[in-house]
Every structure is written in C-alpha cells, then in structure tokens.
Design a protein around this motif. Structure first.
Motif, PDB file in Angstrom:
ATOM      1  N   ASP A 135       0.824  -1.204   0.000  1.00  0.00           N
ATOM      2  CA  ASP A 135       0.000   0.000   0.000  1.00  0.00           C
ATOM      3  C   ASP A 135       0.859   1.256   0.000  1.00  0.00           C
ATOM      4  N   ARG A 136       0.646   2.070  -0.992  1.00  0.00           N
ATOM      5  CA  ARG A 136       1.360   3.341  -1.111  1.00  0.00           C
ATOM      6  C   ARG A 136       0.393   4.507  -0.907  1.00  0.00           C
ATOM      7  N   GLY A 137      -0.810   4.215  -0.427  1.00  0.00           N
ATOM      8  CA  GLY A 137      -1.779   5.267  -0.180  1.00  0.00           C
ATOM      9  C   GLY A 137      -2.747   5.463  -1.314  1.00  0.00           C
ATOM     10  N   ALA A 138      -2.531   4.869  -2.462  1.00  0.00           N
ATOM     11  CA  ALA A 138      -3.428   4.994  -3.608  1.00  0.00           C
ATOM     12  C   ALA A 138      -3.078   3.907  -4.607  1.00  0.00           C
ATOM     13  N   GLY A 139      -3.970   3.707  -5.524  1.00  0.00           N
ATOM     14  CA  GLY A 139      -3.657   2.805  -6.620  1.00  0.00           C
ATOM     15  C   GLY A 139      -4.245   1.429  -6.482  1.00  0.00           C
ATOM     16  N   LYS A 140      -3.573   0.489  -7.158  1.00  0.00           N
ATOM     17  CA  LYS A 140      -4.060  -0.881  -7.224  1.00  0.00           C
ATOM     18  C   LYS A 140      -2.897  -1.830  -7.411  1.00  0.00           C
ATOM     19  N   LEU A 141      -3.172  -3.095  -7.193  1.00  0.00           N
ATOM     20  CA  LEU A 141      -2.222  -4.157  -7.469  1.00  0.00           C
ATOM     21  C   LEU A 141      -2.900  -5.114  -8.440  1.00  0.00           C
ATOM     22  N   LEU A 142      -2.291  -5.339  -9.596  1.00  0.00           N
ATOM     23  CA  LEU A 142      -2.759  -6.346 -10.544  1.00  0.00           C
ATOM     24  C   LEU A 142      -1.802  -7.520 -10.446  1.00  0.00           C
ATOM     25  N   TRP A 143      -2.333  -8.741 -10.450  1.00  0.00           N
ATOM     26  CA  TRP A 143      -1.475  -9.906 -10.326  1.00  0.00           C
ATOM     27  C   TRP A 143      -1.930 -10.997 -11.285  1.00  0.00           C
ATOM     28  N   PHE A 144      -0.998 -11.883 -11.593  1.00  0.00           N
ATOM     29  CA  PHE A 144      -1.326 -13.083 -12.355  1.00  0.00           C
ATOM     30  C   PHE A 144      -0.459 -14.222 -11.842  1.00  0.00           C
ATOM     31  N   GLU A 145      -0.905 -15.436 -12.122  1.00  0.00           N
ATOM     32  CA  GLU A 145      -0.142 -16.618 -11.741  1.00  0.00           C
ATOM     33  C   GLU A 145       0.047 -17.525 -12.952  1.00  0.00           C
ATOM     34  N   VAL A 146       1.207 -18.163 -12.985  1.00  0.00           N
ATOM     35  CA  VAL A 146       1.532 -19.153 -14.007  1.00  0.00           C
ATOM     36  C   VAL A 146       1.961 -20.403 -13.263  1.00  0.00           C
ATOM     37  N   ARG A 147       1.378 -21.518 -13.592  1.00  0.00           N
ATOM     38  CA  ARG A 147       1.743 -22.783 -12.959  1.00  0.00           C
ATOM     39  C   ARG A 147       2.933 -23.412 -13.652  1.00  0.00           C
ATOM     40  N   GLN A 148       3.742 -24.099 -12.863  1.00  0.00           N
ATOM     41  CA  GLN A 148       4.867 -24.828 -13.436  1.00  0.00           C
ATOM     42  C   GLN A 148       4.307 -25.968 -14.273  1.00  0.00           C
ATOM     43  N   ARG A 149       4.800 -26.113 -15.476  1.00  0.00           N
ATOM     44  CA  ARG A 149       4.290 -27.139 -16.408  1.00  0.00           C
ATOM     45  C   ARG A 149       5.101 -28.390 -16.325  1.00  0.00           C
TER      46      ARG A 149
END
Length: 149
Positions: A135-149
């Motif tokens: 948290d920086r006081g504003a904004g958002k966090l976008l995330w993604f995950e990739v599984r080990q194949r």
C-alpha cells in the motif's frame, strides 16, 4: 532423524520509477530471477505478461510502479504490479471466466491484457484498501499466476 526440505519459495520486489525503460528493466529482472532459480519453463510467459503490466502502469499513471515476483510452494509463480492509478482494467475487474472483447492485431493498444487471459492460469486485482504491505496510499495491485508445467 529425518531431513526436512523447505519448498522452493522466494520473493523478489523491485520499485520502478516512472520511466519509459521500466518495462525493459522488468523483463531483465524476470529473466535473471527465473533463470537463477531454474524456472525457465515459465520464463517467456512471465516475462511477456510482467512487461505488459509494467507498460500499462507507465502509460496510465504519473507515478512509480512496483514489481513483485513470488514462487509459491506448489510450483506457481505469482507476479504482481502495483501502480498509483485506482482504476482496475478488464480482465482484472471481472471474473477470470469473463473475457475481454477481441482486439484486432493491427490495433495500437488493448492487446496486452488479452495476453494475460491467454497465458496466465489465474489473475486478479486488489484495490487501495486491500493491498496491505504494498500500500502506497493509492492505486491498485494487478497480479497473475503461471503454474509450473
């Protein structure tokens, strides 16, 4: 006596200034971290998607961004990009089953988040109040995950 081996978990965080070279720095960081941990099977997808999210942070905000790479115990790689703009774009504001409309190949923008849908196993977002340690006081966090194949 049994030997206990901890799962191969780790986290790297990088704060990126608002700079047109930030996506390149993110790609180089992803390449170095994943190669160093023997996670080359996910390298191309993670490098591409991290670069797309960092590019969007640069294009749509006026402040810095943060990149976080996390290897989880079950073999998943989670990548998060925080930026200072509060608007959460599709596909991150919809259910992972909802699809972003098709973007033609000749379009100048809009293809990056479609790539997230194609190459990530899961994705999501956290808004200002939910971000916790980033948290920086504003904004958002976008995330993604990739599984080990």
């Amino acid at each position: 006596m049994d030997t206990v081996f901890l799962p191969d978990t780790w986290t790297y965080a990088l704060r990126l200034p608002r700079d047109p070279r930030a996506a390149r720095v993110a790609r180089m960081t992803v390449r170095a971290v994943l190669s160093g941990h023997g996670r080359g099977e996910a390298l191309d997808a993670v490098e591409l998607l991290a670069s797309e999210l960092v590019t969007n942070a640069y294009r749509h905000t006026r402040g810095p961004a943060s990149l976080r790479l996390t290897a989880l115990a079950d073999g998943r790689l989670r990548v998060g990009v925080w930026d200072s703009h509060p608007r959460i774009p599709a596909p991150f504001r919809e259910s992972p089953r909802d699809r972003v409309p098709y973007v033609p190949a000749e379009a100048e923008q809009g293809r990056g988040l479609r790539l997230v849908q194609e190459y990530a196993d899961s994705w999501g977002s956290l808004s200002v109040g939910d971000v916790g340690p980033l948290d920086r006081g504003a904004g958002k966090l976008l995330w993604f995950e990739v599984r080990q194949r």
